[in-house]
Design a protein around this motif. Sequence first.
Motif, short mmCIF file in Angstrom:
data_model
loop_
_atom_site.label_atom_id
_atom_site.label_comp_id
_atom_site.label_asym_id
_atom_site.label_seq_id
_atom_site.Cartn_x
_atom_site.Cartn_y
_atom_site.Cartn_z
N VAL A 222 -3.46 -6.76 8.16
CA VAL A 222 -3.65 -5.98 6.93
C VAL A 222 -4.83 -6.53 6.13
CG1 VAL A 222 -2.65 -5.43 4.68
CG2 VAL A 222 -1.28 -5.14 6.75
N LEU A 223 -4.92 -7.84 6.04
CA LEU A 223 -5.99 -8.46 5.25
C LEU A 223 -7.36 -8.39 5.93
CD1 LEU A 223 -4.16 -11.59 3.80
CD2 LEU A 223 -4.77 -9.47 2.60
N SER B 204 -6.77 -13.05 0.52
CA SER B 204 -7.86 -12.65 1.40
C SER B 204 -7.92 -13.62 2.57
CB SER B 204 -9.19 -12.64 0.64
OG SER B 204 -9.47 -13.94 0.16
N ARG C 209 2.64 -2.20 2.33
CA ARG C 209 2.02 -1.89 3.63
C ARG C 209 2.80 -2.47 4.81
NH1 ARG C 209 -4.31 -2.62 3.43
NH2 ARG C 209 -4.09 -1.63 5.47
N ALA D 24 -5.89 -8.11 -0.65
CA ALA D 24 -4.79 -7.31 -1.18
C ALA D 24 -3.92 -8.15 -2.09
CB ALA D 24 -3.95 -6.74 -0.04
N ARG D 25 -3.31 -7.49 -3.05
CA ARG D 25 -2.35 -8.14 -3.93
C ARG D 25 -0.99 -8.19 -3.22
NH1 ARG D 25 -3.77 -5.75 -9.93
NH2 ARG D 25 -5.93 -6.43 -9.92
N GLU E 126 0.95 -4.91 -2.89
CA GLU E 126 0.28 -4.01 -1.95
C GLU E 126 0.59 -4.42 -0.51
OE1 GLU E 126 -4.19 -2.57 -0.61
OE2 GLU E 126 -3.97 -3.83 -2.38
N LEU E 127 0.54 -5.72 -0.26
CA LEU E 127 0.91 -6.21 1.07
C LEU E 127 2.34 -5.82 1.40
CD1 LEU E 127 -0.61 -9.80 1.08
CD2 LEU E 127 -1.16 -7.98 2.69
N GLU F 43 -4.30 -12.21 -5.66
CA GLU F 43 -4.92 -11.49 -4.56
C GLU F 43 -5.07 -12.43 -3.37
OE1 GLU F 43 -8.45 -8.52 -4.85
OE2 GLU F 43 -9.30 -10.51 -4.49
N GLU G 278 -9.45 -5.68 3.93
CA GLU G 278 -9.83 -6.02 2.56
C GLU G 278 -8.76 -6.91 1.93
OE1 GLU G 278 -10.06 -2.42 0.30
OE2 GLU G 278 -8.06 -1.78 0.87
#
Length: 126
Positions: A33-34, A84, A47, A39-40, A43-44, A82, A37
Amino acid sequence: MCQINGNDLKEVGKTRPVLENITNKWSILILTVLCSEPARFNELRRRLDGITHKALADALKRLERNGLVNRKVLPTSPVSVEYSLTPLAKTLQEPFSALYDWALKHGPQVVQAQQEYDARQTEDVC
């Protein structure tokens, strides 16, 4: 499948701890997922259908400890975080992408094999 020299397996003790940390179910999915981009946290979680808050928090801490994820506190109200990929984690993009593509392509064959195995086990019990 690629050929592995039997002598190479002498190093398995060195690779095992590393592979255990990056190949568990949630780690691979989080890193995938990362890849696209940062992600917070929430959001993770959205998803990654099915992951609990605790499982995600634990996995992110483990990935950060292993040098694969950066954690950045954002100056927002309320405070948010966030995540990354680190440069080290970015080196995993190609193999993880290949693994993801393999799973999409061959997933139906794996499901079929599971169903056939389960049917054989049911026949053996009867």
